[in-house]
Design a protein around this motif. Sequence first.
Motif, PDB file in Angstrom:
ATOM      1  N   VAL A 119       0.831  -1.208   0.000  1.00 43.51           N
ATOM      2  CA  VAL A 119       0.000   0.000   0.000  1.00 43.51           C
ATOM      3  C   VAL A 119       0.864   1.255   0.000  1.00 43.51           C
ATOM      4  N   VAL A 120       1.886   1.272   0.835  1.00 49.55           N
ATOM      5  CA  VAL A 120       2.764   2.450   0.907  1.00 49.55           C
ATOM      6  C   VAL A 120       3.519   2.631  -0.414  1.00 49.55           C
ATOM      7  N   PHE A 121       4.011   1.530  -0.999  1.00 46.07           N
ATOM      8  CA  PHE A 121       4.731   1.624  -2.264  1.00 46.07           C
ATOM      9  C   PHE A 121       3.822   2.187  -3.363  1.00 46.07           C
ATOM     10  N   ILE A 122       2.605   1.635  -3.478  1.00 49.49           N
ATOM     11  CA  ILE A 122       1.670   2.118  -4.493  1.00 49.49           C
ATOM     12  C   ILE A 122       1.351   3.584  -4.257  1.00 49.49           C
ATOM     13  N   ASN A 123       1.167   3.968  -2.995  1.00 51.50           N
ATOM     14  CA  ASN A 123       0.868   5.347  -2.646  1.00 51.50           C
ATOM     15  C   ASN A 123       1.992   6.280  -3.085  1.00 51.50           C
ATOM     16  N   TRP A 124       3.217   5.906  -2.747  1.00 48.83           N
ATOM     17  CA  TRP A 124       4.370   6.724  -3.135  1.00 48.83           C
ATOM     18  C   TRP A 124       4.519   6.791  -4.656  1.00 48.83           C
ATOM     19  N   PHE A 125       4.334   5.653  -5.322  1.00 53.88           N
ATOM     20  CA  PHE A 125       4.456   5.590  -6.782  1.00 53.88           C
ATOM     21  C   PHE A 125       3.420   6.512  -7.433  1.00 53.88           C
ATOM     22  N   TYR A 126       2.196   6.445  -6.959  1.00 48.71           N
ATOM     23  CA  TYR A 126       1.114   7.274  -7.491  1.00 48.71           C
ATOM     24  C   TYR A 126       1.394   8.760  -7.257  1.00 48.71           C
ATOM     25  N   ARG A 127       1.824   9.083  -6.068  1.00 40.67           N
ATOM     26  CA  ARG A 127       2.101  10.483  -5.738  1.00 40.67           C
ATOM     27  C   ARG A 127       3.241  11.050  -6.565  1.00 40.67           C
ATOM     28  N   TYR A 128       4.231  10.197  -6.861  1.00 36.05           N
ATOM     29  CA  TYR A 128       5.399  10.685  -7.580  1.00 36.05           C
ATOM     30  C   TYR A 128       5.023  11.167  -8.981  1.00 36.05           C
ATOM     31  N   PHE A 129       4.106  10.463  -9.633  1.00 36.16           N
ATOM     32  CA  PHE A 129       3.763  10.809 -11.018  1.00 36.16           C
ATOM     33  C   PHE A 129       2.561  11.739 -11.128  1.00 36.16           C
ATOM     34  N   THR A 130       1.772  11.849 -10.060  1.00 42.30           N
ATOM     35  CA  THR A 130       0.585  12.708 -10.129  1.00 42.30           C
ATOM     36  C   THR A 130       0.707  13.980  -9.295  1.00 42.30           C
ATOM     37  N   PHE A 131       1.747  14.058  -8.459  1.00 43.71           N
ATOM     38  CA  PHE A 131       1.933  15.192  -7.544  1.00 43.71           C
ATOM     39  C   PHE A 131       0.738  15.328  -6.600  1.00 43.71           C
ATOM     40  N   GLU A 132       0.051  14.225  -6.365  1.00 43.79           N
ATOM     41  CA  GLU A 132      -1.125  14.236  -5.495  1.00 43.79           C
ATOM     42  C   GLU A 132      -0.740  13.876  -4.069  1.00 43.79           C
ATOM     43  N   ARG A 133      -1.680  14.081  -3.159  1.00 38.66           N
ATOM     44  CA  ARG A 133      -1.564  13.613  -1.779  1.00 38.66           C
ATOM     45  C   ARG A 133      -2.684  12.630  -1.517  1.00 38.66           C
ATOM     46  N   GLY A 134      -2.727  12.083  -0.322  1.00 35.27           N
ATOM     47  CA  GLY A 134      -3.760  11.108   0.016  1.00 35.27           C
ATOM     48  C   GLY A 134      -5.127  11.750   0.106  1.00 35.27           C
ATOM     49  N   THR A 135      -6.053  11.018   0.676  1.00 36.57           N
ATOM     50  CA  THR A 135      -7.414  11.512   0.826  1.00 36.57           C
ATOM     51  C   THR A 135      -7.446  12.634   1.855  1.00 36.57           C
ATOM     52  N   ARG A 136      -7.687  13.835   1.365  1.00 35.12           N
ATOM     53  CA  ARG A 136      -7.646  15.006   2.255  1.00 35.12           C
ATOM     54  C   ARG A 136      -9.054  15.282   2.778  1.00 35.12           C
ATOM     55  N   ILE A 137      -9.495  14.408   3.674  1.00 31.56           N
ATOM     56  CA  ILE A 137     -10.840  14.545   4.223  1.00 31.56           C
ATOM     57  C   ILE A 137     -10.748  14.777   5.725  1.00 31.56           C
ATOM     58  N   ILE A 138     -11.766  15.457   6.244  1.00 34.27           N
ATOM     59  CA  ILE A 138     -11.855  15.683   7.682  1.00 34.27           C
ATOM     60  C   ILE A 138     -12.737  14.576   8.236  1.00 34.27           C
ATOM     61  N   ILE A 139     -12.100  13.606   8.872  1.00 36.52           N
ATOM     62  CA  ILE A 139     -12.836  12.439   9.364  1.00 36.52           C
ATOM     63  C   ILE A 139     -13.728  12.827  10.538  1.00 36.52           C
TER      64      ILE A 139
END
Length: 437
Positions: free
Chosen positions: A401-421
Amino acid sequence: MSQLNIPDTNNPRVVIVGGGFGGINLAKHLKHLPVQVVLLDRNNYHLFQPLLYQVSTAGLEPDSIAFPLRGIFRKQKNLEFRMAEVTGVRPQDNTLETGIGDLHYDYLVFATGSNTNFFGNKTIEANAIGMKSLIEAVQIRNYVVKQFEESLLLTDPELIKPKLNFVMVGGGPTGVELAGAFAELRKYILPKDYPSIPQNLMNVYLIEAGPRLLASFSDQTSEKTVKALEELGVRVMLSTGVKEYDGEVVTLSTGEQIKTQSLLWSAGVKGVPVTGIAPDITLPNGRILVNEFNQVKGFENIYAIGDIAQMTNDSRFPKGYPMVAQVAIQQGVNLAANIKNEFQKKPLKAFHYKDLGSMATIGRNRAVAEFAGIKLSGFPAWVVWMIVHLMSLLGFRNKLVVFINWFYRYFTFERGTRIIIKRGAANIVKLRQTIVS
């Protein structure tokens, strides 16, 4: 049966308090010994603290860096885990007191880790926030996103700035990594999610009382770290202390003031005190004096490992070993070997720390690392940092999960789910009260 519903045993009982790096490595290495291992922790998971800052800045989800303790020890037949909070110890009758009952031990090991150290400044402690737990990291994420949302409702830049001024105190790896992560929020997320907020209204400060960042690293690496942070837009302030913070204004030792509603404190840690351990062997920073075998001073069957242990048997570390994961891991392994040696009537082996190096990430393609006489910075250090942290995570799912997250962020310049839980508090004071409660 004990009051904790732990089976009686004819084997010696080793009670370990704390499911951090030291506790779990000690427990693992006791797997094949004729002992009953009882692991106690207030949470039912092991937390990978080096990536905690990424949860607080919406880089990772909380469950990516936590792994259930029962999952770690599912196949270890000589271990019992109970979720409990220790309230004290009675060494005279080998009894540990917990919130759910008393427990007899033959060997007792404190591996309780550390907590945020505000160095006695009650005003700062009441208004700032540390980052040592998963709850705190999630609350910080909630709070930061809420500050962005509330800034959209304001038109006066002088009212927006205090909401978007983020001040990190402490120039160690945690402070550097936090500052870099917030700077990347400013650079990549603010323009996309909140285009109506001028980017120059968000400022990130990193304040360090000492003359340089990353004091345990070389001067060269420290200078490169400052340069990299400044390229990201972080305002680095060295040889500057924090005198006061009332929740609205930070007053610095230079007399300068910064208007901010967000002060994140990573300037130090302290051991978690243990009731029943004599005050004369507990230092002001909460650490317990131990000998070279990790035995608590004055006891033969009570031990302390990791952040809570103050051991001064190495001239390289006259003030005790650094409060880092590798020390805890190595002390846990060494203590397990010594318990085995004691059973076999062999001499105990003194602990000697093998420094495997240090590293810190600054941001995208930016990191510093020093190990085996090698100094790396920039992209190579960043790759090494990612590999080491991925390999250190527990559980294949977490690694993936962490690897996929980092890989996705690297190419999209995105962050995770920015929600107020959970609805955030109106200010940092209420935020801290929420965490404490």
